[in-house]
Design a protein around this motif. Structure first.
Motif, PDB file in Angstrom:
ATOM      1  N   LEU A   1       5.377  -2.609   6.220  1.00  0.00           N
ATOM      2  CA  LEU A   1       4.537  -3.623   6.870  1.00  0.00           C
ATOM      3  C   LEU A   1       3.969  -3.078   8.187  1.00  0.00           C
ATOM      4  N   ALA A   2       4.788  -2.352   8.930  1.00  0.00           N
ATOM      5  CA  ALA A   2       4.300  -1.738  10.170  1.00  0.00           C
ATOM      6  C   ALA A   2       3.191  -0.731   9.864  1.00  0.00           C
TER       7      ALA A   2
ATOM      8  N   ALA B   1       2.235   5.037  -0.397  1.00  0.00           N
ATOM      9  CA  ALA B   1       1.269   5.632   0.529  1.00  0.00           C
ATOM     10  C   ALA B   1      -0.165   5.324   0.104  1.00  0.00           C
ATOM     11  N   THR B   2      -0.405   5.304  -1.195  1.00  0.00           N
ATOM     12  CA  THR B   2      -1.746   4.985  -1.709  1.00  0.00           C
ATOM     13  C   THR B   2      -2.132   3.561  -1.349  1.00  0.00           C
TER      14      THR B   2
ATOM     15  N   ALA C   1       4.164   6.803   5.800  1.00  0.00           N
ATOM     16  CA  ALA C   1       4.615   5.815   4.809  1.00  0.00           C
ATOM     17  C   ALA C   1       5.196   6.520   3.582  1.00  0.00           C
ATOM     18  N   PHE C   2       4.569   7.616   3.177  1.00  0.00           N
ATOM     19  CA  PHE C   2       5.056   8.393   2.029  1.00  0.00           C
ATOM     20  C   PHE C   2       6.474   8.907   2.288  1.00  0.00           C
ATOM     21  N   VAL C   3       6.671   9.515   3.443  1.00  0.00           N
ATOM     22  CA  VAL C   3       7.990  10.079   3.782  1.00  0.00           C
ATOM     23  C   VAL C   3       9.051   8.975   3.829  1.00  0.00           C
ATOM     24  N   ILE C   4       8.713   7.859   4.435  1.00  0.00           N
ATOM     25  CA  ILE C   4       9.650   6.736   4.527  1.00  0.00           C
ATOM     26  C   ILE C   4       9.976   6.197   3.129  1.00  0.00           C
TER      27      ILE C   4
ATOM     28  N   PHE D   1       7.127   7.243  -6.413  1.00  0.00           N
ATOM     29  CA  PHE D   1       7.243   5.970  -5.695  1.00  0.00           C
ATOM     30  C   PHE D   1       6.605   6.081  -4.307  1.00  0.00           C
ATOM     31  N   GLY D   2       6.905   7.159  -3.602  1.00  0.00           N
ATOM     32  CA  GLY D   2       6.317   7.361  -2.277  1.00  0.00           C
ATOM     33  C   GLY D   2       4.810   7.464  -2.327  1.00  0.00           C
TER      34      GLY D   2
END
Length: 149
Positions: A99-100, A40-41, A125-128, A35-36
């Motif tokens: 979005l950020a 991220a992609t 973004a991946f980590v989040i 999912f991450g």
């Protein structure tokens, strides 16, 4: 329907929710990572622009199809993350963070920032997204078990 039949019907719903929660108890770590990676992609594609954005979007959408198919095979259903209930705040927080990141990638592209910056934003973004996926799963299970987890 008399009150006893109604109570039995409601108990049946509770039992079905508990069975689903117990079945979904174990979400393999690779599922959160997948999912991450998808998130991220999609974010990275915004930083890279055309034609990479389109190619990364196609790859991410294919990965979504594969994850949905895997969830249906493993659990018998796919639960959409955009749903009412206790998971909604987790979903909205993830949406805000991503979005950020999207705006950050667009800025990085428009300002001509380095590839390392764009990969860094996608990495954040991946980590989040991975963290949100883990939290979402826990909250969903707890909601199905009504706090008995």
């Amino acid at each position: 329907m008399n009150p006893m039949e109604a109570r039995a019907a409601l108990d049946g719903i509770d039992d079905a929710q508990r069975a689903l929660a117990l079945k979904a108890t174990y979400c393999p770590p690779w599922r959160h990572v997948a999912f991450g990676t998808i998130m991220a992609t999609l974010i990275l594609g915004l930083g890279l622009g055309s034609p990479w954005q389109g190619l990364l979007l196609l790859g991410a959408m294919l990965a979504v199809v594969l994850l949905v198919a895997d969830d249906r095979r493993r659990y018998g259903l796919f639960v959409n993350g955009y749903r009412k209930g206790a998971t909604l705040p987790v979903t909205l927080a993830l949406l805000g963070a991503l979005l950020a990141a999207m705006f950050g990638e667009i800025h990085a592209r428009e300002a001509g920032l380095s590839l390392a910056t764009k990969f860094g934003i996608a990495g954040i973004a991946f980590v989040i997204a991975v963290a949100a996926s883990v939290v979402w799963s826990r909250v969903y299970r707890r909601e199905l078990l009504k706090g008995d987890a």
